[in-house]
Write a protein that holds these residues in place. Sequence first.
Motif, PDB file in Angstrom:
ATOM      1  N   ASP A 165      -4.689  -2.700  -8.950  1.00 25.42           N
ATOM      2  CA  ASP A 165      -4.745  -1.260  -9.224  1.00 25.42           C
ATOM      3  C   ASP A 165      -3.344  -0.649  -9.298  1.00 25.42           C
ATOM      4  OD1 ASP A 165      -7.469  -1.119  -9.423  1.00 25.42           O
ATOM      5  OD2 ASP A 165      -7.811  -0.498  -7.346  1.00 25.42           O
ATOM      6  N   GLU A 166      -2.457  -1.132  -8.425  1.00 17.47           N
ATOM      7  CA  GLU A 166      -1.087  -0.622  -8.420  1.00 17.47           C
ATOM      8  C   GLU A 166      -0.370  -0.990  -9.715  1.00 17.47           C
ATOM      9  OE1 GLU A 166       2.991  -0.945  -5.684  1.00 17.47           O
ATOM     10  OE2 GLU A 166       1.119  -1.850  -4.983  1.00 17.47           O
ATOM     11  N   ARG A 188      -1.869  -1.600 -12.522  1.00 12.48           N
ATOM     12  CA  ARG A 188      -2.556  -0.837 -13.570  1.00 12.48           C
ATOM     13  C   ARG A 188      -1.981   0.584 -13.630  1.00 12.48           C
ATOM     14  NH1 ARG A 188      -7.526  -1.419 -11.648  1.00 12.48           N
ATOM     15  NH2 ARG A 188      -7.885  -3.404 -12.744  1.00 12.48           N
ATOM     16  N   GLU A 189      -1.725   1.174 -12.476  1.00  9.65           N
ATOM     17  CA  GLU A 189      -1.164   2.534 -12.412  1.00  9.65           C
ATOM     18  C   GLU A 189       0.239   2.569 -13.036  1.00  9.65           C
ATOM     19  OE1 GLU A 189      -1.250   3.670  -8.339  1.00  9.65           O
ATOM     20  OE2 GLU A 189      -3.451   3.769  -8.253  1.00  9.65           O
ATOM     21  N   ASN A 190       0.941   1.451 -12.952  1.00 10.60           N
ATOM     22  CA  ASN A 190       2.272   1.350 -13.554  1.00 10.60           C
ATOM     23  C   ASN A 190       2.205   0.922 -15.018  1.00 10.60           C
ATOM     24  OD1 ASN A 190       4.309   2.064 -11.586  1.00 10.60           O
ATOM     25  ND2 ASN A 190       3.696   0.268 -10.416  1.00 10.60           N
TER      26      ASN A 190
END
Length: 519
Positions: free
Chosen positions: A459-460, A462-464
């Motif tokens: 998720d991290e 993906r956020e980047n």
Amino acid sequence: MTQKQHLEQQLWKIADTLRGKMGADDFRDYILGFIFFKYLSTKMHSYANVILEPDGIKYEDIDAKTTEGQTYLAAIRVEAVETLGYFLEPSELFSELAKRGNAEGKSKFILDDLTATLIHIQQSTMGAASEEEFSNLFEDLDLTSSKLGKTENQKNDLIVKVMAHLDEVDFRLDDIKSDVLGDAYEYLIGKFASGAGKKAGEFYTPQEVSKVLAKIVSTGKDKLKSVYDPTCGSGSLLLRVAKEVKEVSKFYGQESNPTTYNLCRMNMIMHDVHYRKFDVKNEDTLEHPQHLDERFEAIVANPPFSADWSASPLFMSDDRFAAYGKLAPSSKADFAFVQHMVHQLDEQGTMACVLPHGVLFRGGAEGHIRQYLIEDKNYLDAVIGLPANIFYGTSIPTCILVLKKLRAASDNILFIDASQHFEKIKTQNVLRDEDISKLVETYRERKEEDKYSHIALIDEVRENDYNLNIPRYVDTFEEEEPVDLAAVANELKSLEKDMLSTDGTIADYCKQLGIETPF
């Protein structure tokens, strides 16, 4: 001094005989070629003597002109080609040619005999299982080249001198517990690479980097069915993997440069890898892959950084690239190599490859491929940042991407920033043993350490937006110590007093000299 260090010094000293006569690439090819020829001769001599031991005779004592001698040689030839992969007659052995060339302390003409012998080695393999492994191995050892001298006698004198020195070196091949000669050969390859400038990347990966890649792909295993390098250069990476496990069943590689391809095969044989245990091809891996039907348990690679490739639209129907929907840019083949390796990777395998930092954040087709590997396939296991100036011929910082098809840690990616952990030796940065141990241990145990490593959930990432630039995940910022303004003020007051005192001293000197003060 260890036996290995002594041998390395001996061989490098002999290499100096050719230094200054020709360019680094040329004298590399000659000295490594002669060392390889001596190795084959020594191996042949020892093997033949073992066969002849029950008859109480030595190989060099066989008279090839007699019927009995011919009978012996015919029988030994069959055994040697099957076991060693090649055959040499007693008169063709390195030691015999060296003695003939330096008979009675005078240089005798042996160039023709030497040329014929090198051709005979290859001819002895024709029609045998070893033919491909020995084909054209000596094509870079050009004994007619003007680089050796202007006249035939000058060429001969130089070759005789090199062979005489080399003949005095004991290769100790009977010491089966030691790989001293193979390691010394590797040492020479590394020495040539360090002085070869930009071309070094074509054939050599520094041993420290090879160790890291080898330890990563061998994690949790003591045997490997197969190891593959699609840009194998001199083969140093493949051979390094073998040092990390008890056994590698087979080595596979591909190399586009013919000279480097020859060097790789020599390096394999010098490390006593049997000709049936390696399969190295001379072709462009991306354009003409040679092992597409194989799947490999371990893959290691140091592809040429941001190389050109055709990126032909025809590749969109190639199984290596089709699923991604996009091809790597024609001016940057980095991800094309990654896609190729992923395709060749076994379901239970691990691949580790060195790439330039741009693959972590560049957009366009590369960003699309990066997202596919992470989001759709979940193959990316770790991203490791290496120090800058660690490779010969380039000072750019590099990274290691580790990919697996079946990942234990399927919900995260490990980021390691090892870029500040090195020792500077002359103009090169080098990973120390402690740096390698720390890096590998962090990978194997998936440890988080402040300012060194971070486990990022998918998720991290993906956020980047699938940007893998390491500083986004590993914060290496060092806060400066707070400034004590009161202490600074007191220091300034003290400095002002010292300046006033100094001004007074200067004014007194000027008065005594009868000149004006400068203030």
